[in-house]
Every structure is written in C-alpha cells, then in structure tokens.
Design a protein around this motif. Structure first.
Motif, PDB file in Angstrom:
ATOM      1  N   SER A 199       2.495  -2.321  -7.362  1.00 26.65           N
ATOM      2  CA  SER A 199       2.568  -2.729  -6.149  1.00 26.65           C
ATOM      3  C   SER A 199       1.117  -2.583  -5.613  1.00 26.65           C
ATOM      4  O   SER A 199       0.805  -3.473  -4.576  1.00 26.65           O
ATOM      5  CB  SER A 199       3.286  -1.646  -5.155  1.00 26.65           C
ATOM      6  OG  SER A 199       4.648  -1.780  -5.275  1.00 26.65           O
ATOM      7  N   SER A 200       0.285  -1.826  -6.155  1.00 25.02           N
ATOM      8  CA  SER A 200      -1.148  -1.732  -5.671  1.00 25.02           C
ATOM      9  C   SER A 200      -1.693  -2.983  -6.104  1.00 25.02           C
ATOM     10  O   SER A 200      -2.592  -3.535  -5.587  1.00 25.02           O
ATOM     11  CB  SER A 200      -1.723  -0.386  -6.484  1.00 25.02           C
ATOM     12  OG  SER A 200      -1.568   0.751  -5.767  1.00 25.02           O
ATOM     13  N   ILE A 234       0.692  -1.236  -0.021  1.00 23.52           N
ATOM     14  CA  ILE A 234       0.152  -0.175  -0.003  1.00 23.52           C
ATOM     15  C   ILE A 234       0.864   1.248   0.007  1.00 23.52           C
ATOM     16  O   ILE A 234       0.497   2.125  -0.546  1.00 23.52           O
ATOM     17  CB  ILE A 234      -1.009   0.015   1.345  1.00 23.52           C
ATOM     18  CG1 ILE A 234      -2.160  -0.942   1.133  1.00 23.52           C
ATOM     19  CG2 ILE A 234      -1.473   1.505   1.462  1.00 23.52           C
ATOM     20  CD1 ILE A 234      -3.045  -0.931   2.112  1.00 23.52           C
ATOM     21  N   GLU A 283       4.316   3.470  -4.412  1.00 19.46           N
ATOM     22  CA  GLU A 283       3.467   4.409  -5.381  1.00 19.46           C
ATOM     23  C   GLU A 283       3.202   3.590  -6.753  1.00 19.46           C
ATOM     24  O   GLU A 283       2.234   4.050  -7.498  1.00 19.46           O
ATOM     25  CB  GLU A 283       4.276   5.646  -5.769  1.00 19.46           C
ATOM     26  CG  GLU A 283       4.379   6.560  -4.481  1.00 19.46           C
ATOM     27  CD  GLU A 283       5.221   7.833  -4.841  1.00 19.46           C
ATOM     28  OE1 GLU A 283       5.596   8.178  -6.020  1.00 19.46           O
ATOM     29  OE2 GLU A 283       5.368   8.747  -3.921  1.00 19.46           O
ATOM     30  N   PRO A 291       2.005   1.451  -9.721  1.00 15.53           N
ATOM     31  CA  PRO A 291       0.623   0.626  -9.797  1.00 15.53           C
ATOM     32  C   PRO A 291       0.865  -0.949  -9.740  1.00 15.53           C
ATOM     33  O   PRO A 291      -0.163  -1.334  -9.241  1.00 15.53           O
ATOM     34  CB  PRO A 291       0.114   0.941 -11.106  1.00 15.53           C
ATOM     35  CG  PRO A 291       0.715   2.324 -11.469  1.00 15.53           C
ATOM     36  CD  PRO A 291       2.054   2.263 -10.764  1.00 15.53           C
ATOM     37  N   PHE A 345      -7.930   2.139  -0.347  1.00 19.70           N
ATOM     38  CA  PHE A 345      -7.487   1.056   0.558  1.00 19.70           C
ATOM     39  C   PHE A 345      -7.852   1.354   1.983  1.00 19.70           C
ATOM     40  O   PHE A 345      -8.197   0.592   2.820  1.00 19.70           O
ATOM     41  CB  PHE A 345      -6.075   0.990   0.514  1.00 19.70           C
ATOM     42  CG  PHE A 345      -5.352   0.037  -0.754  1.00 19.70           C
ATOM     43  CD1 PHE A 345      -5.947  -1.183  -0.376  1.00 19.70           C
ATOM     44  CD2 PHE A 345      -4.810   0.470  -1.655  1.00 19.70           C
ATOM     45  CE1 PHE A 345      -5.324  -1.986  -1.748  1.00 19.70           C
ATOM     46  CE2 PHE A 345      -4.388  -0.312  -2.705  1.00 19.70           C
ATOM     47  CZ  PHE A 345      -4.708  -1.416  -2.707  1.00 19.70           C
ATOM     48  N   LEU A 399      -5.689   1.582 -11.483  1.00 21.77           N
ATOM     49  CA  LEU A 399      -4.347   1.519 -11.104  1.00 21.77           C
ATOM     50  C   LEU A 399      -3.341   2.693 -11.541  1.00 21.77           C
ATOM     51  O   LEU A 399      -2.421   2.823 -10.856  1.00 21.77           O
ATOM     52  CB  LEU A 399      -3.918   0.093 -11.741  1.00 21.77           C
ATOM     53  CG  LEU A 399      -4.510  -1.075 -11.255  1.00 21.77           C
ATOM     54  CD1 LEU A 399      -3.919  -2.258 -12.005  1.00 21.77           C
ATOM     55  CD2 LEU A 399      -3.643  -1.167  -9.784  1.00 21.77           C
ATOM     56  N   ARG A 408      -5.648   6.032  -4.994  1.00 18.77           N
ATOM     57  CA  ARG A 408      -5.702   4.434  -4.560  1.00 18.77           C
ATOM     58  C   ARG A 408      -5.433   4.145  -2.906  1.00 18.77           C
ATOM     59  O   ARG A 408      -6.149   3.433  -2.429  1.00 18.77           O
ATOM     60  CB  ARG A 408      -4.409   3.618  -5.220  1.00 18.77           C
ATOM     61  CG  ARG A 408      -4.625   3.570  -6.751  1.00 18.77           C
ATOM     62  CD  ARG A 408      -3.655   2.913  -7.413  1.00 18.77           C
ATOM     63  NE  ARG A 408      -2.509   4.222  -7.963  1.00 18.77           N
ATOM     64  CZ  ARG A 408      -1.412   3.968  -7.571  1.00 18.77           C
ATOM     65  NH1 ARG A 408      -0.584   2.788  -7.276  1.00 18.77           N
ATOM     66  NH2 ARG A 408      -0.457   4.927  -8.129  1.00 18.77           N
ATOM     67  N   GLN A 409      -4.523   4.947  -2.127  1.00 15.07           N
ATOM     68  CA  GLN A 409      -4.504   4.857  -0.690  1.00 15.07           C
ATOM     69  C   GLN A 409      -5.839   5.227  -0.263  1.00 15.07           C
ATOM     70  O   GLN A 409      -5.970   4.343   0.952  1.00 15.07           O
ATOM     71  CB  GLN A 409      -3.437   5.569  -0.419  1.00 15.07           C
ATOM     72  CG  GLN A 409      -1.886   5.086  -0.969  1.00 15.07           C
ATOM     73  CD  GLN A 409      -0.665   5.846  -0.356  1.00 15.07           C
ATOM     74  OE1 GLN A 409      -0.887   7.110  -0.167  1.00 15.07           O
ATOM     75  NE2 GLN A 409       0.446   5.388  -0.314  1.00 15.07           N
ATOM     76  N   THR A 462      -1.490   8.211  -6.656  1.00 10.21           N
ATOM     77  CA  THR A 462      -1.155   7.197  -5.348  1.00 10.21           C
ATOM     78  C   THR A 462      -2.004   7.470  -4.412  1.00 10.21           C
ATOM     79  O   THR A 462      -2.809   6.630  -3.473  1.00 10.21           O
ATOM     80  CB  THR A 462       0.194   7.533  -5.010  1.00 10.21           C
ATOM     81  OG1 THR A 462       1.034   7.035  -6.195  1.00 10.21           O
ATOM     82  CG2 THR A 462       0.675   6.371  -3.906  1.00 10.21           C
TER      83      THR A 462
END
Length: 252
Positions: free
Chosen positions: A36-37, A29, A32, A34, A152, A141, A148-149, A145
């Motif tokens: 990793s996401s 998480i 940065e 994508p 999450f 994605l 996306r966070q 960042t």
C-alpha cells in the motif's frame, strides 16, 4: 446511483485530477502493508507531476477569489441564509490564507526530495522499482508503519493546504446547482450552455442497473453526451435506446 463528472475548463480538469489522486494517496497511506505504501508513492509522484506542469497555487487562489466574489454578490439577495453564507465565506478565507502562506510552489518538498526523485527516475522502466534496482526503497518499505507515515506527513506539509482548498472549491461547485431529469433520445443528448454564466463542470447521474456509461465532450458553449454499453469483449458500443438520467450543470 452512479455519477460521472466532466470538467468544462482546464482549471477544473486539474482540480478533479488532483482530487482523484489525493483520495488514492490518503487511502493507501492509512494501510500498514508495504504494498500500500508503494501505491501511495505512485499517487504522490503523480501529484508532483501534475503540480509541476501547472501553476496550481495561482489557479487555486484565482478560483477561491472567483467563488468568494460570487458569494459576496449573493449576500444582497433576498431569502439568503446569512449565517450559512458567512460560514462558507469564513471557510474560503481560511483556506485562502493557508494557500497564501505556503513558501514556494505546491508540492515543493516532495518534488525536491532525492529519495522520491530516484524512485521517479526508475518508475518509467517496467518493473524498474524492484528491490535490486532500488534497495533504499525496499529498505524503506519494510520499516515500521509509523516511520513510513511520518515521512509521508513531511512530504504532505505543502500539499495539505492545496488539498483542503480544492476540496472546498469542488464541493461548492457540486452543490451550487440542482439536478434535473432529462432524456437522451437514442442514447444521445446535447445542449447549449449560457456563455454569460459559464458552467464549470457537468454531473451525469444514472441508475447503476442501467449498465451503461456516458462519454462526455464539451466546452463552455456546448456539450454532448453519448451513452455507451460495455461489452464482455472488445470495445463498448453505442446505446441506441432512450435513456433518462439526471443532469447537473455546475455553474457557480
């Protein structure tokens, strides 16, 4: 030094799996990239699967109650650091309240999210989550960042109390007993356990230079350890020499 852990009951088995997945999730998480996401999504879906199959909320509360009872019994013994004991009991009360205050099952927000459901349905197909299969996922994605966070963080609202409770429970188990040095003769070790005070898990610590690993099997009454040597090709082979290692039977 390298440590291997083995659960001795189903509750601890579930806790260790979730701890493992939580670590992956939290690491990815924070990245940065994508990709990793993507990895974080896989870890989250695995967490959802584990919490779907078991009543994790009830198991956590039972374990916290067991630990609290054990600590309360220690309070009457001589030589106990009362201040430290009260701090741990306060931590247990706090995480217990956090789990009790959850509305619904643990992981409910992620489990019922249609976006995640679509990804989960395609993830069973090799390569099934590429951009033409899931354009919505691909679009998500490539978003900033922070966006996306934020998503999450929303999914984790009813998982964070469980994460904290499981970590505290496992930390108390790991620190409850002192390790001792033992010898596996011919690479094999076995031991009977006290059924009156059942161990929760085993910890085997080796020198990293030993270049071997343990295969552990056991239950509340007995366990055995066979040390294995990895090979460059093919299956690992039994280590036939005596090996000293440190063993911790986490009884608390």
């Amino acid at each position: 030094m390298i440590t291997f852990e083995h659960p001795l009951n189903e509750r601890v088995r579930t806790f260790l799996r979730l701890e493992h997945l939580f670590r992956q999730l939290e690491f990815f998480i924070q990245q940065e990239d994508p990709r990793s996401s993507r990895c974080a999504i896989w870890a989250l879906l695995d967490i959802v699967a584990v919490t779907t199959r078991a009543d994790v909320r009830n198991e956590i509360l039972k374990e916290l109650d067991r630990l609290t009872g054990n600590l309360n019994r220690l309070a009457t013994q001589r030589g106990i650091d009362t201040e430290a004991l009260n701090e741990v009991l306060d931590d247990l009360r706090r995480v217990t309240e956090g789990v009790q205050q959850l509305n619904g099952p643990i992981g409910h927000r992620a489990r019922e999210d249609e976006f995640l459901k679509a990804i989960a349905q395609r993830s069973s197909i090799p390569g099934g989550t590429c951009s033409f299969d899931l354009p919505h996922f691909h679009y998500w994605l490539i978003q900033p960042t922070e966006q996306r966070q934020t998503r999450f963080n929303d999914w984790l609202q009813d998982l964070n109390p469980a994460i904290e409770a499981i970590r505290l429970a496992l930390s108390l188990m790991r620190s409850s007993s002192a390790s001792r040095q033992v010898t596996a003769e011919g690479g094999f070790y076995q031991e009977a356990l006290d059924a009156v005070a059942p161990a929760q898990m085993l910890r085997v610590t080796l020198e990293a230079e030993a270049a071997i690993f343990p295969e552990i099997s056991g239950h509340k009454n007995r366990f055995s350890i066979r040390f294995m040597k990895p090979e460059l090709q093919g299956r690992a082979t039994p280590h036939a020499e005596d090996i000293q290692f440190r063993l911790t039977c986490c009884v608390f």
